[in-house]
Write an enzyme that holds these catalytic residues in place. Structure first.
Site, PDB file in Angstrom:
ATOM      1  N   LEU A 106       0.820  -1.209   0.000  1.00 24.85           N
ATOM      2  CA  LEU A 106       0.000   0.000   0.000  1.00 24.85           C
ATOM      3  C   LEU A 106       0.857   1.264   0.000  1.00 24.85           C
ATOM      4  CD1 LEU A 106      -2.726  -1.131   2.563  1.00 24.85           C
ATOM      5  CD2 LEU A 106      -3.044  -0.810   0.097  1.00 24.85           C
ATOM      6  N   LEU A 131       2.291   1.816  -3.405  1.00 21.26           N
ATOM      7  CA  LEU A 131       1.240   2.380  -4.249  1.00 21.26           C
ATOM      8  C   LEU A 131       1.039   3.862  -3.937  1.00 21.26           C
ATOM      9  CD1 LEU A 131      -1.061   2.017  -6.305  1.00 21.26           C
ATOM     10  CD2 LEU A 131      -2.529   1.316  -4.385  1.00 21.26           C
ATOM     11  N   HIS A 132       1.060   4.203  -2.661  1.00 22.72           N
ATOM     12  CA  HIS A 132       0.893   5.589  -2.212  1.00 22.72           C
ATOM     13  C   HIS A 132       2.012   6.485  -2.762  1.00 22.72           C
ATOM     14  CE1 HIS A 132       0.022   8.984   0.343  1.00 22.72           C
ATOM     15  NE2 HIS A 132       1.121   8.835   1.079  1.00 22.72           N
ATOM     16  N   ILE A 133       3.250   6.000  -2.685  1.00 27.29           N
ATOM     17  CA  ILE A 133       4.395   6.771  -3.181  1.00 27.29           C
ATOM     18  C   ILE A 133       4.327   6.915  -4.702  1.00 27.29           C
ATOM     19  CG2 ILE A 133       6.907   6.777  -3.426  1.00 27.29           C
ATOM     20  CD1 ILE A 133       7.021   5.330  -0.700  1.00 27.29           C
TER      21      ILE A 133
END
Length: 208
Positions: free
Chosen positions: A164, A167-169
């Site tokens: 996650l 994905l966020h970065i």
């Protein structure tokens, strides 16, 4: 980076400090946790003063991260309630890959994808915190079956969190201007109007 006085405030100094505290403790926990996960990563313990110190520090850093994360949830949970327009955004999300942004439903401060990520992060953190507490044998000695189950839950939750965060970065880098918001606290008006038009109108008072 040159900023304009017309830029919009997206995050306060306190919100940014909270975010970066979670980010820093996450990196420390990822490094120390990987050191215990597989022998190939054990040299990472040298970053913390060796194996014993890594074992001592890891759970305490975890407590700091958990508390900082709770503060983030308190700050942002209302903004991440999933509404009808967010569900529609999620249905249309594949069109972002083909650069059909104009067909996407208008979004408030956070879009549907960001909101789903927020709740998945909470689920992963709950798994990590609960399992980490049950594994903390310096404070209590639970039945071995509970400890073993906690170890498995801790590993699964950790790898879910890794994915996650990656994905966020990636999303923050892919959407130009997003990183600036968490570094400086502001975004330019064109960015806000393009990505979050509902929030833009709330901030500026403009009708369209």
């Amino acid at each position: 980076m040159k900023r304009s006085p017309r830029d919009l405030k997206r995050y306060t100094a306190g919100e940014r400090a909270n975010h970066w505290l979670v980010a820093i403790t996450f990196v420390l926990l990822a490094l120390s946790g990987l050191a215990f996960f597989h022998p190939a990563f054990f040299p990472l313990t040298q970053l913390f003063g060796g194996g014993p110190w890594t074992r001592i520090l890891h759970p305490y850093i975890g407590v700091v991260m958990a508390l900082a994360f709770v503060l983030m949830v308190i700050r942002f949970w209302r903004l991440n309630i999933i509404r009808a327009r967010d569900r529609q955004w999620l249905k249309e999300a594949p069109k972002l890959v083909t650069e059909e942004h104009h067909v996407m439903p208008e979004q408030d401060k956070y879009n549907g994808g960001q909101k789903v990520l927020f709740w998945l992060l909470i689920a992963s953190m709950l798994g990590l915190t609960l399992s980490g507490a049950l594994m903390w044998r310096a404070w209590w000695n639970l039945p071995v079956e509970i400890v073993r189950a906690s170890v498995v839950l801790h590993a699964v939750s950790a790898f879910a969190l890794f994915g996650l965060i990656i994905l966020h970065i990636y999303a923050a880098i892919w959407t130009r201007g997003t990183l600036r918001a968490m570094v400086y606290g502001t975004v330019n008006r064109a960015w806000a109007k393009y990505h979050h038009p509902i929030w833009y109108r709330k901030m500026t008072g403009e009708k369209d």
